[in-house]
Design an enzyme around this catalytic site. Structure first.
Site, PDB file in Angstrom:
ATOM      1  NE  ARG A 199      39.414  40.854  32.665  1.00 23.90           N
ATOM      2  CZ  ARG A 199      40.450  40.840  33.517  1.00 23.90           C
ATOM      3  NH1 ARG A 199      41.639  40.442  33.104  1.00 23.90           N
ATOM      4  NH2 ARG A 199      40.295  41.166  34.794  1.00 23.90           N
ATOM      5  CD  GLN A 216      41.346  36.994  31.316  1.00 24.28           C
ATOM      6  OE1 GLN A 216      42.018  37.891  31.810  1.00 24.28           O
ATOM      7  NE2 GLN A 216      40.988  37.000  30.045  1.00 24.28           N
ATOM      8  NE  ARG A 259      45.219  40.728  39.609  1.00 24.86           N
ATOM      9  CZ  ARG A 259      45.588  40.665  38.323  1.00 24.86           C
ATOM     10  NH1 ARG A 259      46.837  40.925  37.980  1.00 24.86           N
ATOM     11  NH2 ARG A 259      44.722  40.342  37.394  1.00 24.86           N
ATOM     12  CB  CYS A 315      44.044  35.415  30.585  1.00 24.68           C
ATOM     13  SG  CYS A 315      45.488  34.860  31.526  1.00 24.68           S
ATOM     14  CG  HIS A 342      41.729  36.028  36.687  1.00 19.37           C
ATOM     15  ND1 HIS A 342      41.109  37.165  37.149  1.00 19.37           N
ATOM     16  CD2 HIS A 342      42.646  36.446  35.774  1.00 19.37           C
ATOM     17  CE1 HIS A 342      41.625  38.225  36.548  1.00 19.37           C
ATOM     18  NE2 HIS A 342      42.555  37.817  35.705  1.00 19.37           N
ATOM     19  CG  ASP A 353      47.572  32.001  32.345  1.00 17.43           C
ATOM     20  OD1 ASP A 353      48.201  32.978  31.882  1.00 17.43           O
ATOM     21  OD2 ASP A 353      47.147  31.962  33.521  1.00 17.43           O
TER      22      ASP A 353
END
Ligand code: CP
Ligand code: NVA
Length: 300
Positions: free
Chosen positions: A283, A130, A100, A255, A127, A216
Site C-alpha cells: 500500500r 488497494q 474514504r 486486503c 477501493h 475479503d
C-alpha cells in the site's frame, strides 16, 4: 487537467504499468523525490482505517509533504455542511484531497467541486488504491504483469469491483465464485459480455489452476445484515482444500482486515502461499507512486 483517482479506469494499461514500475523502483531504491515539498494533503475519513491511513500519511511524509487527517465528524461536514462547499474550501488550503466515504457519490461530488486532485481511499463502490498494492504484489510474485489467473472467492464487494476493473484494463482472466444470489444483474451483464470473466458457483472448481486466490471480509463496513451475509457465504471459506486446487505456485491475497476462521483459515493466512503482509506493505509503495502521478506536474 486535474488528475483525480476515483477508480482504476483513471489509468489505461500503459499508465497503470508505469505507475507500478515506479512504485517498485521507489520500493527498491528508497530514493524518494521530494516532489510534495511545500504541499499539503487533506485526508477525510467517514469510516475507520488502519492501512490506508497510515500508509498514505507515511507516503506523503516520504515525498516531503504534509498530511492533515480528519474524521468527518470532527468537520462541519459531519453537521451538514455540503460536500460541494467543503470541496471548494479545502481546495483553497490543500493540494489534494484523499477521502474514504460511505457513499461513492460523495467522492463524485468532491471531484466535481474541488480544484485539486481527489483520491478514493475506499467507498461502498470501489477501493482502487488497494488494487494498486495488490497488483504490485502479483507483479513481485510472477514478474512483470504476465497474465496470471485471478480467482476471487466470496463477496463481490467494493474491493472485488476494483479488481474487476484491473482485470479488464490489464486483460487478466478473472473468476468470481460466490452464491448465485450475490451475482448481481450488473455483474452478470459484464460477465456475459467479456470472455475474460467467469462466474463459478463452486469455490473449489473456481480455484482450480488459479495463480492468485483472493477474498475479503464477508461483512464490509456498513453491511446491513451481517448474520445473513455470513450464513450465505459460509461455503466460500478459503482453506487448504481450496488452496490445494490452485496452481502449485499460487499466492493468497486478502486486503485485510480479515476475520480469521471465517472467510479464511489461520492455516492459509499464515501459510507459505500467503502474501498478505507484503500486500499490506505495498500500500505504502504503490501510494507513493500514485501521489506522484496525481501531484507531479507532467512535463510539457
Ligand atoms: N485494506 C484496507 O483498506 O485497510 P484499512 O481499512 O485498514 O485502511
Ligand atoms: N470490503 C471491506 C474492505 C475494507 C478494507 C469494507 O468495505 O469494509
Amino acid at each position: 487537467m486535474i488528475r483525480h483517482f476515483l477508480d482504476l479506469d483513471a489509468l489505461d494499461a500503459e499508465a497503470l504499468k508505469g505507475l507500478l514500475d515506479q512504485a517498485l523502483s521507489l520500493k527498491q531504491t528508497r530514493l524518494f523525490p521530494d516532489a510534495l515539498r511545500g504541499k499539503t494533503v487533506a485526508m477525510i475519513f467517514e469510516k475507520p482505517s488502519t492501512r490506508t491511513r497510515f500508509s498514505f500519511e507515511k507516503a506523503i511524509h516520504d515525498l516531503g509533504g504534509q498530511a492533515i487527517v480528519v474524521n468527518k465528524n470532527d468537520m462541519q461536514l459531519g453537521r451538514g455542511e455540503t460536500v460541494a462547499d467543503t470541496a471548494r474550501v479545502l481546495s483553497r488550503y490543500v493540494d489534494a484531497i484523499i477521502a474514504r466515504t460511505i457513499a461513492h457519490q460523495t467522492l463524485l461530488d468532491l471531484k466535481e467541486h474541488a480544484s485539486v486532485p481527489v483520491i478514493n481511499a475506499l467507498s461502498n463502490h470501489s477501493h482502487p488504491c488497494q488494487i494498486l498494492a495488490d497488483l504490485l504484489t502479483v507483479h513481485e510474485a510472477f514478474g512483470p504483469l504476465t497474465h496470471p489467473r485471478i480467482t476471487w472467492i466470496g463477496d463481490p464487494n467494493n474491493v472485488f469491483f476494483s479488481w474487476l476493473q484491473a482485470c479488464l484494463i490489464l486483460k487478466f482472466p478473472l473468476t468470481l465464485s460466490c452464491p448465485p444470489s450475490l451475482f448481481r444483474d450488473d455483474l452478470k451483464k459484464q460477465f456475459d459480455q467479456n470472455p475474460l470473466l467467469t462466474w463459478e458457483e463452486d469455490p473449489k472448481k473456481a480455484s482450480s489452476g488459479a495463480h492468485v486466490v483472493m477474498t475479503d471480509t464477508w461483512v464490509s463496513m456498513g453491511c446491513e445484515n451481517p448474520e445473513a451475509q455470513t450464513r450465505l457465504l459460509t461455503p466460500y471459506q478459503i482453506n487448504d482444500d481450496v488452496m490445494k486446487r490452485a496452481d502449485k505456485d499460487a499466492i493468497f491475497l486478502h486486503c485485510l482486515p480479515a476475520v480469521r476462521g471465517q472467510e479464511v483459515t489461520d492455516a492459509v493466512m499464515d501459510g507459505p502461499q500467503s502474501k498478505i503482509f507484503d500486500q499490506a506493505e505495498n500500500r505504502l509503495h504503490a501510494q507513493r507512486a500514485l501521489l506522484l502521478w496525481c501531484l507531479q506536474t507532467p512535463k510539457a
